[in-house]
Design an enzyme around this catalytic site. Structure first.
Site, PDB file in Angstrom:
ATOM      1  N   HIS A  17       0.841  -1.208   0.000  1.00  0.00           N
ATOM      2  CA  HIS A  17       0.000   0.000   0.000  1.00  0.00           C
ATOM      3  C   HIS A  17       0.877   1.259   0.000  1.00  0.00           C
ATOM      4  CE1 HIS A  17      -3.102  -2.668   2.235  1.00  0.00           C
ATOM      5  NE2 HIS A  17      -3.651  -2.396   1.065  1.00  0.00           N
ATOM      6  N   LYS A  41     -17.825  -5.848   9.823  1.00  0.00           N
ATOM      7  CA  LYS A  41     -16.586  -6.532  10.216  1.00  0.00           C
ATOM      8  C   LYS A  41     -16.009  -5.992  11.514  1.00  0.00           C
ATOM      9  CE  LYS A  41     -14.540  -8.143   5.879  1.00  0.00           C
ATOM     10  NZ  LYS A  41     -13.400  -7.865   4.995  1.00  0.00           N
ATOM     11  N   ARG A  95      -1.748  -6.029  -8.000  1.00  0.00           N
ATOM     12  CA  ARG A  95      -0.579  -6.861  -7.710  1.00  0.00           C
ATOM     13  C   ARG A  95      -0.371  -7.912  -8.788  1.00  0.00           C
ATOM     14  NH1 ARG A  95      -3.035  -8.400  -2.058  1.00  0.00           N
ATOM     15  NH2 ARG A  95      -4.733  -8.497  -3.557  1.00  0.00           N
ATOM     16  N   SER A 133      -3.014  -7.995   3.175  1.00  0.00           N
ATOM     17  CA  SER A 133      -3.250  -7.709   4.595  1.00  0.00           C
ATOM     18  C   SER A 133      -3.675  -8.975   5.333  1.00  0.00           C
ATOM     19  CB  SER A 133      -4.336  -6.643   4.742  1.00  0.00           C
ATOM     20  OG  SER A 133      -3.923  -5.447   4.154  1.00  0.00           O
TER      21      SER A 133
END
Ligand code: PNS
Length: 168
Positions: A17, A41, A95, A133
């Site tokens: 990031h 969440k 990515r 992550s």
């Protein structure tokens, strides 16, 4: 003044990031990192804590950009977060090809919702192409070393929480 919003969960921010943020700041005058509050969440306070960690990471790793990068939390649509700061661009990192399909769908959907807003993609540096992550959290939870994957402050928080509740 060209402003872009870099939205994400950043749970936690990784060096991938940070790399994308640095690339975006090379193109835009101002970049607003927008941390999603996901009430399904985690509570809003957690997003605030993630935002604080991102500010610390920027101060440490990219001090020269600190006056052109803002960090905020949001709990609605990304396009509304863009409009709130008069941003015409959304920044996302890619990515690998596997990221592309979901990102394409999101970019089209956001453009449909807000035709004045475009998404631009930066290719995450090769050395961070494998980072995510969720993998970082999993490695840290089992006591693995994530210090080459996340900013120093994040690494020490993850280390401390795995020491508090070790899973052996
Ligand atoms: O880091 P992530 O989890 O890949 O980020 C996903 C994020 C926050 C960019 C996406 O979930 C999002 O934009 N959420 C806000 C709600 C929204 O605008 N949904 C419509 C997207 S087309």
């Amino acid at each position: 003044m060209h402003t872009a919003v870099y939205p994400g969960s950043f749970d936690p921010i990784t060096l991938g990031h940070v790399d994308v943020l640095q690339r975006a700041a090379g193109v835009f005058d101002r970049v607003v990192v927008a941390v999603l509050v996901n009430p399904r969440k985690a509570p809003a306070g957690e997003a605030e804590a993630r935002a604080r960690e991102i500010r610390e990471a920027i101060a440490e790793a990219l001090p020269e950009l600190a006056d052109r990068v803002d960090v905020t939390v949001f709990d609605g649509l990304t396009v509304d977060a863009c409009r709130a700061v008069e941003a015409r661009h959304i920044v996302r990192g890619l990515r690998a090809v596997s990221d592309f399909e979901a990102e394409l769908q999101m970019a089209h959907m956001n453009h449909r919702l807000a035709p004045e807003i475009d998404t631009v993609f930066f290719m995450t540096a090769l050395e961070y192409g494998y980072l995510s992550s969720s993998l970082v959290k999993e490695i840290a939870r089992f006591g693995g070393d994530v210090s080459a994957m996340v900013p120093a402050g994040v690494a020490s928080r993850l280390r401390a929480s795995s020491e508090e509740s070790p899973r052996l």
